[in-house]
Design a protein around this motif. Structure first.
Motif, short mmCIF file in Angstrom:
data_model
loop_
_atom_site.label_atom_id
_atom_site.label_comp_id
_atom_site.label_asym_id
_atom_site.label_seq_id
_atom_site.Cartn_x
_atom_site.Cartn_y
_atom_site.Cartn_z
N GLY A 266 0.83 -1.20 0.00
CA GLY A 266 0.00 0.00 0.00
C GLY A 266 0.86 1.25 0.00
O GLY A 266 2.10 1.21 0.02
N LEU A 267 0.19 2.40 -0.03
CA LEU A 267 0.89 3.68 -0.01
C LEU A 267 1.52 3.92 1.37
O LEU A 267 0.96 3.52 2.37
CB LEU A 267 -0.10 4.82 -0.31
N PRO A 268 2.68 4.57 1.42
CA PRO A 268 3.46 5.13 0.32
C PRO A 268 4.46 4.13 -0.28
O PRO A 268 5.15 4.43 -1.25
CB PRO A 268 4.22 6.27 1.00
N HIS A 269 4.54 2.92 0.32
CA HIS A 269 5.63 2.00 -0.01
C HIS A 269 5.58 1.49 -1.44
O HIS A 269 6.60 1.11 -2.02
CB HIS A 269 5.63 0.82 0.99
N LYS A 270 4.39 1.50 -2.03
CA LYS A 270 4.23 1.10 -3.43
C LYS A 270 5.17 1.84 -4.37
O LYS A 270 5.59 1.31 -5.40
CB LYS A 270 2.77 1.36 -3.82
N PHE A 271 5.54 3.08 -4.01
CA PHE A 271 6.40 3.90 -4.86
C PHE A 271 7.81 4.10 -4.30
O PHE A 271 8.56 4.93 -4.81
CB PHE A 271 5.75 5.27 -5.09
N GLU A 272 8.16 3.35 -3.26
CA GLU A 272 9.45 3.55 -2.62
C GLU A 272 10.27 2.25 -2.62
O GLU A 272 10.60 1.69 -1.58
CB GLU A 272 9.27 4.09 -1.20
N ALA A 273 10.59 1.80 -3.84
CA ALA A 273 11.32 0.54 -3.99
C ALA A 273 12.76 0.68 -3.52
O ALA A 273 13.40 1.72 -3.72
CB ALA A 273 11.31 0.11 -5.45
N GLY A 274 13.26 -0.38 -2.91
CA GLY A 274 14.67 -0.43 -2.53
C GLY A 274 14.99 0.36 -1.28
O GLY A 274 14.13 0.99 -0.67
N THR A 275 16.25 0.29 -0.88
CA THR A 275 16.70 1.07 0.27
C THR A 275 16.72 2.54 -0.10
O THR A 275 17.39 2.93 -1.05
CB THR A 275 18.11 0.63 0.71
N PRO A 276 15.98 3.38 0.61
CA PRO A 276 15.92 4.79 0.24
C PRO A 276 17.13 5.57 0.75
O PRO A 276 18.01 5.01 1.42
CB PRO A 276 14.65 5.27 0.95
N HIS A 277 17.15 6.84 0.41
CA HIS A 277 18.15 7.77 0.95
C HIS A 277 17.69 8.12 2.36
O HIS A 277 17.09 9.16 2.60
CB HIS A 277 18.22 9.01 0.05
N ILE A 278 17.96 7.20 3.30
CA ILE A 278 17.38 7.30 4.64
C ILE A 278 17.80 8.60 5.33
O ILE A 278 16.96 9.36 5.84
CB ILE A 278 17.80 6.08 5.50
N GLU A 279 19.08 8.86 5.35
CA GLU A 279 19.59 10.09 5.97
C GLU A 279 18.95 11.31 5.32
O GLU A 279 18.56 12.27 6.00
CB GLU A 279 21.11 10.13 5.87
N GLY A 280 18.82 11.30 3.98
CA GLY A 280 18.23 12.43 3.28
C GLY A 280 16.80 12.67 3.69
O GLY A 280 16.37 13.81 3.90
N GLY A 281 16.02 11.58 3.79
CA GLY A 281 14.63 11.72 4.19
C GLY A 281 14.48 12.26 5.60
O GLY A 281 13.68 13.16 5.86
N ILE A 282 15.28 11.72 6.51
CA ILE A 282 15.21 12.17 7.91
C ILE A 282 15.62 13.63 8.02
O ILE A 282 14.93 14.44 8.66
CB ILE A 282 16.12 11.28 8.80
N VAL A 283 16.73 13.99 7.39
CA VAL A 283 17.28 15.33 7.55
C VAL A 283 16.48 16.37 6.75
O VAL A 283 16.48 17.55 7.11
CB VAL A 283 18.78 15.34 7.19
N LEU A 284 15.75 15.94 5.73
CA LEU A 284 14.86 16.87 5.06
C LEU A 284 13.83 17.40 6.05
O LEU A 284 13.48 18.59 6.03
CB LEU A 284 14.16 16.18 3.88
N GLY A 285 13.38 16.54 6.93
CA GLY A 285 12.46 16.99 7.98
C GLY A 285 13.11 18.03 8.89
O GLY A 285 12.47 19.00 9.30
N THR A 286 14.39 17.82 9.20
CA THR A 286 15.13 18.81 10.00
C THR A 286 15.20 20.15 9.29
O THR A 286 15.03 21.21 9.91
CB THR A 286 16.57 18.29 10.28
N ALA A 287 15.48 20.12 7.99
CA ALA A 287 15.57 21.36 7.21
C ALA A 287 14.22 22.08 7.17
O ALA A 287 14.17 23.32 7.30
CB ALA A 287 16.04 21.04 5.79
N ILE A 288 13.14 21.33 7.00
CA ILE A 288 11.81 21.94 6.99
C ILE A 288 11.50 22.57 8.34
O ILE A 288 10.95 23.68 8.42
CB ILE A 288 10.75 20.90 6.61
N ASP A 289 11.86 21.88 9.42
CA ASP A 289 11.66 22.45 10.76
C ASP A 289 12.45 23.75 10.91
O ASP A 289 11.96 24.72 11.51
CB ASP A 289 12.11 21.45 11.84
N TYR A 290 13.66 23.77 10.37
CA TYR A 290 14.49 24.97 10.46
C TYR A 290 13.82 26.14 9.72
O TYR A 290 13.73 27.26 10.25
CB TYR A 290 15.88 24.71 9.89
N LEU A 291 13.36 25.89 8.50
CA LEU A 291 12.70 26.95 7.73
C LEU A 291 11.46 27.48 8.46
O LEU A 291 11.20 28.68 8.46
CB LEU A 291 12.31 26.44 6.34
#
Length: 404
Positions: A266-291
């Protein structure tokens, strides 16, 4: 009001010199600089919870999974998506466009139309051209005027029952134009078309509310919004994401696999094949919090001030012409001086420690429309100053004297 010196202290790269001069970074439309809190978050991930996600029962895997999904929820709230599973982590805006264009291959047939605009980045042109080549659909282009504004009357004339999807940028990367996407979305929906918004240039500058916009898809890149490179999101309405087939096959996006048949997760995993850019996903949240700590309204107001100041000061240079004079703009100034090649100006101002972008900015059709080889582009962020703009003006004047 922003405390600009306090903000600048958050960005360690701004303290350095380039070619013996204090760095003036005016290439923010290409990528933004990163605050220390984002840099620290990258290090913290690899130092404390590095593990693959969604698959392990061990503690580190669970901690990394939790951090990844908390970031998804952070971004959901930031763009006001209805559900967290409507937020897909991607490698950036280009990935998001390709994911949707690929999915529409199953929904579009010969004779259908795909609509884009005359001011799109190549990333929002080429995937749709590829879709049209695969399906026999027709690519339709909304024209623009000499100010770098889309001609809305032509847009409405071009819309028809054949239009299946309209894909336009929120903000032009080469002109700074803020497009009237609310109007575009409403009219496209009236014609029965889906709408994809390329928000790569908007996410660092404006508040985004996907439910208020009522767009069907919205994508942006992390690296332009103080986050890591190779990170980004694609928002899609649940009903549309359910319709589209998976973009890639592999681990994580499956429910059950046999040699006879695979069923998808099911969503969202249907579109997230393979090992993702884990650090990038986590830290994107940090950047959004900063903004959000700085405040998107504060950012927009200050950058508008920089835009007006920079426009006024640069236009004092004899022979300088700004390309892109839309009434509604963000903090991007593209310009040329007479017959001087943009690259030559960029090379000289770099010797003065000033980073600008030169060339066609991945918008060759825009440059062809204005009949120019490219522009010098100065793009401002909330950590830039009027004093830096003054330095740019002096550097451009020096380049003009040397090259004129």
């Amino acid at each position: 009001m922003l405390d600009i010196q306090k903000v600048r202290n958050d960005f360690p790269i701004l303290n350095q010199t380039v070619n013996g001069k204090p760095l003036v970074y005016f290439d923010n439309a290409a990528t933004s600089q990163k605050p220390q809190i984002v840099i620290d978050a990258i290090s913290n991930y690899y130092s404390t919870i590095n593990a693959n996600i969604h698959r392990g029962v061990h503690t580190l895997s669970q901690l990394a999974t939790d951090a990844y999904e908390v970031s998804r929820q952070t971004i959901q709230k930031h763009i006001n998506a209805k559900h967290a599973h409507e937020v897909l982590f991607t490698a950036g805006t280009t990935h998001g466009v390709n994911l949707v264009a690929n999915g529409f291959s199953a929904l579009i047939k010969t004779g259908d139309e795909v609509m884009i605009s005359a001011m799109e980045h190549h990333s929002n042109i080429v995937p749709w051209q590829m879709l049209c080549e695969r399906t026999g659909a027709k690519l339709v282009v909304i024209p623009m005027n000499q100010h770098g504004e889309l001609i809305m009357e032509e847009f409405e004339r071009l819309l028809s029952e054949k239009t299946k999807i309209v894909s336009v940028n929120h903000i032009s990367n080469s002109l700074g134009t803020i497009n009237p996407i609310e109007h575009i979305i409403k009219k496209a929906h009236t014609a029965g078309a889906a709408v994809f918004i390329d928000g790569a240039q908007a996410a660092p500058h404006l508040k985004i509310d996907v439910q208020a916009l009522d767009c069907d898809f919205y994508a942006f890149s992390g690296h332009k919004a103080c986050g890591p490179t190779g990170s980004g999101i694609l928002y899609g309405k649940e009903e549309w994401l359910e319709k589209l087939p998976p973009y890639q096959g592999g681990g994580e996006m499956i429910k059950e696999v046999t040699f006879e048949k695979t069923t998808y997760a099911g969503l969202p995993h249907k579109f997230e094949a393979g090992t993702p850019h884990i650090e990038g996903g986590i830290v994107l949240g940090t950047a959004i919090d900063y903004l959000n700590t700085i405040g998107l309204d504060n950012i927009a107001a200050y950058e508008t001030e920089l835009l007006h100041y920079g426009t006024e000061k640069l236009l004092e240079i004899e022979g300088l012409k700004i390309i892109g004079t839309a009434a509604n703009k963000t903090s991007v100034i593209s310009f040329n001086i007479g017959n001087i090649h943009p690259y030559d100006i960029g090379a000289i101002v770099d010797k003065m420690g000033i980073a600008v972008r030169t060339g066609h900015h991945c918008t060759q059709p825009v440059m062809n429309f204005f009949d120019i080889p490219g522009t010098v582009r100065a793009s401002f962020a909330f950590y830039n100053t009027k004093e830096e703009i003054d330095a740019l003006v002096q550097a451009v004047l020096k380049a003009q004297r040397m090259l004129g």
